[in-house]
Design a protein around this motif. Structure first.
Motif, short mmCIF file in Angstrom:
data_model
loop_
_atom_site.label_atom_id
_atom_site.label_comp_id
_atom_site.label_asym_id
_atom_site.label_seq_id
_atom_site.Cartn_x
_atom_site.Cartn_y
_atom_site.Cartn_z
N HIS A 68 0.85 -1.20 0.00
CA HIS A 68 0.00 0.00 0.00
C HIS A 68 0.89 1.25 0.00
CE1 HIS A 68 -3.77 -2.14 1.31
NE2 HIS A 68 -2.87 -3.01 1.70
N GLN A 71 0.18 4.11 2.45
CA GLN A 71 0.43 3.90 3.88
C GLN A 71 1.92 4.03 4.20
OE1 GLN A 71 -1.40 0.13 5.03
NE2 GLN A 71 -3.27 0.65 3.95
N LEU A 83 -6.13 -6.03 13.04
CA LEU A 83 -6.51 -5.42 11.75
C LEU A 83 -7.62 -4.36 11.82
CD1 LEU A 83 -6.39 -5.33 8.62
CD2 LEU A 83 -8.10 -7.16 8.64
N TRP A 86 -6.97 -1.22 13.83
CA TRP A 86 -5.81 -0.53 13.20
C TRP A 86 -6.28 0.25 11.97
CZ3 TRP A 86 -3.32 -2.06 8.41
CH2 TRP A 86 -2.11 -1.40 8.16
N LEU A 87 -7.13 -0.36 11.16
CA LEU A 87 -7.66 0.35 9.98
C LEU A 87 -8.47 1.57 10.42
CD1 LEU A 87 -8.95 -2.64 7.75
CD2 LEU A 87 -6.98 -1.16 7.26
N VAL A 91 -5.26 3.92 9.76
CA VAL A 91 -5.01 3.80 8.32
C VAL A 91 -5.96 4.66 7.50
CG1 VAL A 91 -4.99 2.18 6.38
CG2 VAL A 91 -4.09 1.49 8.60
N ARG A 194 -11.33 -2.79 -1.91
CA ARG A 194 -10.40 -2.86 -0.76
C ARG A 194 -10.44 -4.21 -0.07
NH1 ARG A 194 -8.23 1.53 2.39
NH2 ARG A 194 -6.64 0.42 3.52
N PHE A 195 -11.61 -4.59 0.44
CA PHE A 195 -11.89 -5.95 0.89
C PHE A 195 -13.41 -6.04 1.01
CE2 PHE A 195 -11.39 -5.78 5.90
CZ PHE A 195 -11.92 -4.50 5.95
N HIS A 221 -8.07 -8.31 -0.42
CA HIS A 221 -7.59 -9.00 0.79
C HIS A 221 -8.51 -10.18 1.08
CE1 HIS A 221 -6.08 -4.83 1.35
NE2 HIS A 221 -5.05 -5.42 1.90
N GLU A 224 -7.55 -12.52 6.42
CA GLU A 224 -6.33 -12.05 7.10
C GLU A 224 -6.45 -12.26 8.61
OE1 GLU A 224 -5.66 -7.95 6.19
OE2 GLU A 224 -3.89 -7.76 7.49
N HIS A 263 -2.75 -12.13 1.98
CA HIS A 263 -2.83 -12.76 3.31
C HIS A 263 -3.22 -14.24 3.30
CE1 HIS A 263 -1.86 -8.91 4.74
NE2 HIS A 263 -2.96 -8.36 4.26
N SER A 288 3.62 -8.34 7.96
CA SER A 288 2.31 -7.78 8.27
C SER A 288 1.54 -8.72 9.20
CB SER A 288 1.54 -7.57 6.97
OG SER A 288 0.16 -7.46 7.22
N LEU A 292 0.32 -7.46 13.01
CA LEU A 292 -1.09 -7.28 13.39
C LEU A 292 -1.65 -8.52 14.10
CD1 LEU A 292 -2.60 -5.37 10.30
CD2 LEU A 292 -1.57 -4.43 12.36
N ASP A 314 3.14 -5.65 2.02
CA ASP A 314 1.99 -5.09 2.74
C ASP A 314 2.34 -3.92 3.66
OD1 ASP A 314 -0.76 -4.91 3.19
OD2 ASP A 314 -0.63 -6.10 5.02
N ALA A 317 1.18 -2.30 7.26
CA ALA A 317 1.08 -3.36 8.26
C ALA A 317 2.41 -4.10 8.33
CB ALA A 317 -0.06 -4.30 7.93
#
Ligand code: GUN
Ligand code: FE
Length: 422
Positions: A68, A71, A83, A86-87, A91, A194-195, A221, A224, A263, A288, A292, A314, A317
């Motif tokens: 990323h 990031q 995760l 943290w996002l 992020v 994104r996911f 993703h 993960e 992941h 990563s 995480l 990654d 992360a």
């Protein structure tokens, strides 16, 4: 076109457990593609430009299958959350800053400079939801000579207002961005939901249509973190596993464009079946996954099942943009996995990590990651003279030592499709 002869000690993967080694030899690159490795320069190539790297270790370029760029500025900090928090806490706020072209130019400039210094020749990259800053970034990468896929990120739900588009805007800006990408030769667009949790069913349906019509590749993703997996099953109740949720929307391979999923730590048997059947690439991101507390992906099991696997850094992360550092981490993480599961089979060797980082991930770009005839002339020349030692090492040992103790200072020269870029 690029016609070259490189002299040095060559190492490349023929398969995950087969290392080809040619010491004091000559690699011929004709029209940007590998022609062969010879003990002496065959007379028909005598007129090619000669680059002498006697005594240096030469490998195929390293491939970063997942990172990323937006990031880059927050790597190495705020690593004590899992995760989803943290996002949400860090992020998304950082990525929202990429609405500002000036901020984007500064950070993407640092990212591109570091990528050039590293052993990476090709990368698959998430930018942010902002098309204009993403295009500015693609301008930079195009000038660098690296060959990359870059994604304008799609998010239209479960995301903060400051980093969320409406479904209609996300589709429209993606289509306009793809049109603008026709200006680039080396920097190609990749569709980037994104996911699953951050994309509505309508958005996934529209992206799937574009995937089918254009054959553009897809990155996202998968599996993960355990809370993420549980959330996806809630959001998509008719999917028995996470990959089935993407598959339901035609975003899990088996069509024209390639798909890479980062992941793949917590996989069920059905996920592995779908990964294999649909030739979906797994980007293994060991740093990563440790940072995480996500877990350790069962890479040996995936390789044995015939799933395509490469290495991803990654960032953020993962704290390092270095694929070789991630090779070391992949080996070390696999040893802990094998220890805690009481199964030696899980251990990755240096040879296997090298395969993942070159030929394994390289296949996402076509014939990339090998010195067999017809492969792209992507090359890294390592100078390991500064790794002082009283003894002599075999090429396989030199490679392993570069994973464990090397830095960017060991990357002496780099070529992409036969063009010298460092
Ligand atoms: N899942 C969704 N977005 C992200 C991200 O930015 N980083 C990581 N590691 N996982 C994600
Ligand atoms: Fe990621």
């Amino acid at each position: 076109m690029e016609n070259l002869v490189l002299h040095g000690d060559f190492v490349y993967s023929k398969s995950s457990d087969d290392l080809a080694i040619y010491e004091d030899s000559y690699l011929i690159i004709e029209n940007g593609l590998v022609q062969g490795i010879y003990p002496k320069i065959p007379p028909e190539f005598a007129g090619f430009a000669f680059h002498d790297f006697v005594g240096k270790l030469i490998t195929p370029g390293f491939v970063d299958l997942h990172t990323h760029a937006a990031q880059y500025s927050i790597k190495g900090i705020q690593m004590d959350l899992e995760l989803l928090p943290w996002l949400n806490n860090y992020v998304f706020k950082e990525e929202s800053k990429f609405a500002d072209e000036e901020y984007g130019a500064k950070v993407y400039g640092y990212f591109t400079d570091e990528l050039l210094k590293s052993s990476t020749t090709r990368a698959v990259i998430f930018a942010s939801i902002h098309s204009k800053t993403t295009l500015n970034f693609m301008d930079m990468l195009e000038k660098s000579g690296l060959k990359c896929y870059v994604g304008k990120v799609n998010m239209d739900r479960n995301s903060p207002d400051y980093l969320c588009e409406t479904t209609a805007d996300s589709v429209k800006s993606t289509k306009e961005w793809i049109e603008r990408c026709s200006a680039y030769k080396n920097t190609r667009p990749i569709l980037t939901p994104r996911f699953f949790p951050s994309c509505s069913e309508e958005l996934l349906t529209e992206l799937s249509k574009i995937h089918g019509e254009t054959n553009l590749p897809v990155q996202s993703h998968l599996s993960e973190n355990l809370s993420e997996v549980a959330w996806v099953k809630e959001l998509c109740s008719d999917a028995k596993t996470y990959s089935e949720a993407y598959h339901k929307f035609g975003l899990f391979g088996g069509r024209g464009g390639k798909v890479v999923m980062a992941h793949c730590v917590h996989l069920e048997d059905r996920d592995i079946e779908l990964l294999k059947e649909n030739q979906v690439f797994v980007a293994h991101c060991p740093l990563s996954n440790m940072n995480l507390t996500s877990g350790v992906s069962p890479i040996k099991k995936l390789l044995k099942a015939g799933v395509k696997v490469g290495i991803g850094t990654d960032v953020a992360a993962g704290e390092s943009l270095s694929v070789t550092e991630n090779c070391k981490a992949a080996i070390q993480a696999s040893k802990l996995r094998s220890h805690f599961l009481g199964d030696k089979f899980d251990q990755l060797t240096a040879k296997e990590a090298f395969f993942l980082a070159t030929l394994g991930g390289g296949e996402f770009f076509g014939k990339v990651g090998s010195f067999e005839k017809g492969y792209e002339g992507d090359v890294v020349v390592f100078d390991d003279e500064n790794l002082k030692s009283g003894r002599k090492f075999s090429p396989a040992e030199r490679l392993e030592r570069l994973f464990y103790t090397g830095t960017y200072s060991n990357v002496f020269a780099k070529y992409v499709s036969g063009k010298k870029i460092k």
